[in-house]
Design an enzyme around this catalytic site. Structure first.
Site, short mmCIF file in Angstrom:
data_model
loop_
_atom_site.label_atom_id
_atom_site.label_comp_id
_atom_site.label_asym_id
_atom_site.label_seq_id
_atom_site.Cartn_x
_atom_site.Cartn_y
_atom_site.Cartn_z
N LYS A 111 0.82 -1.21 0.00
CA LYS A 111 0.00 0.00 0.00
C LYS A 111 0.86 1.27 0.00
O LYS A 111 0.49 2.27 -0.60
CB LYS A 111 -0.96 0.01 1.19
CG LYS A 111 -2.09 -1.00 1.04
CD LYS A 111 -3.29 -0.68 1.89
CE LYS A 111 -4.43 -1.65 1.55
NZ LYS A 111 -5.65 -1.41 2.32
N LYS A 196 -4.93 -10.88 -5.40
CA LYS A 196 -6.21 -11.11 -4.74
C LYS A 196 -7.29 -10.14 -5.24
O LYS A 196 -6.97 -9.01 -5.63
CB LYS A 196 -6.07 -11.06 -3.21
CG LYS A 196 -6.08 -9.68 -2.61
CD LYS A 196 -6.40 -9.69 -1.10
CE LYS A 196 -6.66 -8.25 -0.67
NZ LYS A 196 -7.11 -8.02 0.66
N LYS A 199 -11.24 -4.63 -3.21
CA LYS A 199 -12.24 -3.60 -3.49
C LYS A 199 -11.62 -2.31 -4.04
O LYS A 199 -12.30 -1.49 -4.59
CB LYS A 199 -13.16 -3.33 -2.30
CG LYS A 199 -12.55 -2.98 -0.97
CD LYS A 199 -13.67 -2.57 -0.01
CE LYS A 199 -13.60 -3.27 1.33
NZ LYS A 199 -12.45 -2.87 2.14
P1 ATP Z 1 -8.65 -2.95 0.23
O1 ATP Z 1 -8.64 -3.48 -1.16
O2 ATP Z 1 -9.31 -1.60 0.38
O3 ATP Z 1 -7.35 -3.06 0.94
P2 ATP Z 1 -9.91 -5.38 0.97
O4 ATP Z 1 -10.82 -5.69 -0.16
O5 ATP Z 1 -8.68 -6.17 1.12
O6 ATP Z 1 -9.63 -3.84 1.05
P3 ATP Z 1 -10.58 -5.31 3.77
O7 ATP Z 1 -11.56 -4.36 4.32
O8 ATP Z 1 -9.16 -4.99 4.00
O9 ATP Z 1 -10.83 -5.52 2.23
O10 ATP Z 1 -10.87 -6.77 4.28
C1 ATP Z 1 -12.06 -7.20 4.84
C2 ATP Z 1 -12.06 -8.69 4.99
O11 ATP Z 1 -12.19 -9.32 3.72
C3 ATP Z 1 -10.80 -9.29 5.61
O12 ATP Z 1 -11.15 -10.31 6.52
C4 ATP Z 1 -10.06 -9.87 4.45
O13 ATP Z 1 -9.26 -10.97 4.83
C5 ATP Z 1 -11.20 -10.31 3.57
N1 ATP Z 1 -10.82 -10.32 2.16
C6 ATP Z 1 -10.49 -9.26 1.41
N2 ATP Z 1 -10.22 -9.62 0.15
C7 ATP Z 1 -10.37 -10.98 0.09
C8 ATP Z 1 -10.23 -11.95 -0.95
N3 ATP Z 1 -9.89 -11.61 -2.17
N4 ATP Z 1 -10.48 -13.25 -0.65
C9 ATP Z 1 -10.86 -13.60 0.61
N5 ATP Z 1 -11.00 -12.73 1.63
C10 ATP Z 1 -10.77 -11.43 1.39
#
Ligand code: ATP
Ligand code: LTN
Length: 330
Positions: A111, A196, A199
């Protein structure tokens, strides 16, 4: 009885990865444990956010929690910034942390790189993100934290900080364990199965959002990268795209990879993708309906007010013990 704590950032529109890796798994715990589910808006501001949008997303995420089946009578649902003990204990955990260990965190590194390229600077909050997350968890004497696999390193540092604090100042914190689901713990991008699904991905074809309409989901799955081998087979090395789609299929249907391979033997990717689309739409449709009922309703405020009170009571008890242990009192 287990104490469960987890949180999601209101930093964008939730993805199928957030749902399968996190949100969906929060629900069953409410039947058998003391649960705290937080909207971690103070983590969201570790990168620049637009105020009006952050406010809107915070409410919407609360509505989505409930639309997925979270029951405010069984679980405490609240907004992180409304319980000041998070930031207060967060500071104490920052003071328990070392710069070196924070610089080594993989989420920080990726990040920080991204923000520096985009804005020309690295927000310091990105580096102090893990001690704030540790504070979230430790305030509730949490035993289990349901999160996706990408959070493994953050959970390790949470335990390290808790142990370090307990050793130096006395036993205040319970050491929490991570709980990751069997299937869906790591949903990958539909366009690049080596990264991965996230969002904050700029490529809209890479990500299925929970709020996508049926048409959009159909198009995104159709465009999802596969390969030229033409058989539905699970092998992350040789068929990473298909394997990712299979993992989503398995997580939604409860079927094993062997079952899926058998069901689609001799059939092309087209039929498999169509069935996968139906599974996703079938799972999301009732959630969407409830979500739209909730977003504008006063019921949401009542739930979050109550959640704040319950969370505050528990957080305050731990915080009081922590400041006394550290000598932060007069
Ligand atoms: P950002 O992209 O803004 O960093 P993010 O999509 O990774 O955000 P978070 O809010 O950081 O989302 O994570 C929320 C939850 O979703 C966490 O428990 C994280 O492990 C899970 N998570 C996020 N992306 C994935 C994915 N691709 N597969 C499985 N679990 C996920
Ligand atoms: N870092 C987490 C979000 C988060 C969290 C937490 C998860 C912040 N505080 C406490 C579980 C428990 C993430 O999912 N990206």
């Amino acid at each position: 009885m287990d104490v469960i704590f987890s949180g999601i950032q209101p930093s964008g529109s939730l993805t199928l990865g957030n749902y399968l890796g996190a949100l969906r798994n929060f629900i069953p715990f409410q039947e058998k444990a003391e649960c705290y589910y937080c909207i971690v808006n103070q983590h969201a501001i570790t990168v620049p956010q637009e105020a009006a949008l952050l406010h809107e997303r915070t409410r919407n995420l609360a509505a989505l929690y409930i639309a997925c089946g979270m029951d405010p009578k069984k679980a405490t649902i609240f907004v992180q910034s409304e319980v000041p003990e998070h930031a207060l204990l967060g500071w104490m955990m920052i003071c328990t942390s070392y710069v070196g260990e924070m610089e080594r965190m993989t989420q920080y590194k990726s990040k920080a790189r991204k923000e520096e390229a985009k804005e020309g600077f690295i927000p310091l909050g990105l580096m102090t993100y893990p001690p704030l997350m540790a504070a979230d968890i430790l305030l509730y004497q949490t035993t289990l934290v349901p999160v996706g696999e990408d959070q493994t390193q953050h959970m390790e540092i949470t335990r390290d900080l808790a142990e370090r604090f307990n050793r130096k100042y006395g036993e205040v914190f319970t050491l929490p364990k991570m709980w990751a689901p069997q299937g869906g713990a790591r949903v990958m991008s539909l366009q690049d199965p080596s990264s991965k699904m996230s969002k904050s991905d700029d490529n809209e074809w890479a990500t299925i959002h929970m709020l996508d309409d049926t048409d959009t989901i159909v198009k995104k799955i159709k465009r999802a990268v596969t390969d030229s081998l033409g058989h539905v087979h699970y092998d992350k090395e040789t068929q990473p795209g298909v394997s990712n789609l299979m993992s989503i299929y398995a997580a939604l249907s409860g079927k094993s990879y062997e079952d899926i391979e058998r069901d689609y033997e001799g059939k092309g990717y087209g039929i498999f993708k169509k069935d996968l689309t139906d599974l996703i739409v079938g799972e999301m449709a009732p959630i969407l309906e409830r979500y739209h009922e909730l977003t504008g309703s006063p019921e949401l405020d009542r739930i979050l007010d109550e959640g704040r009170e319950k969370a505050e009571a528990k957080a305050h008890a731990t915080y009081t013990r922590a400041i006394h242990a550290m000598g932060l009192y007069r």
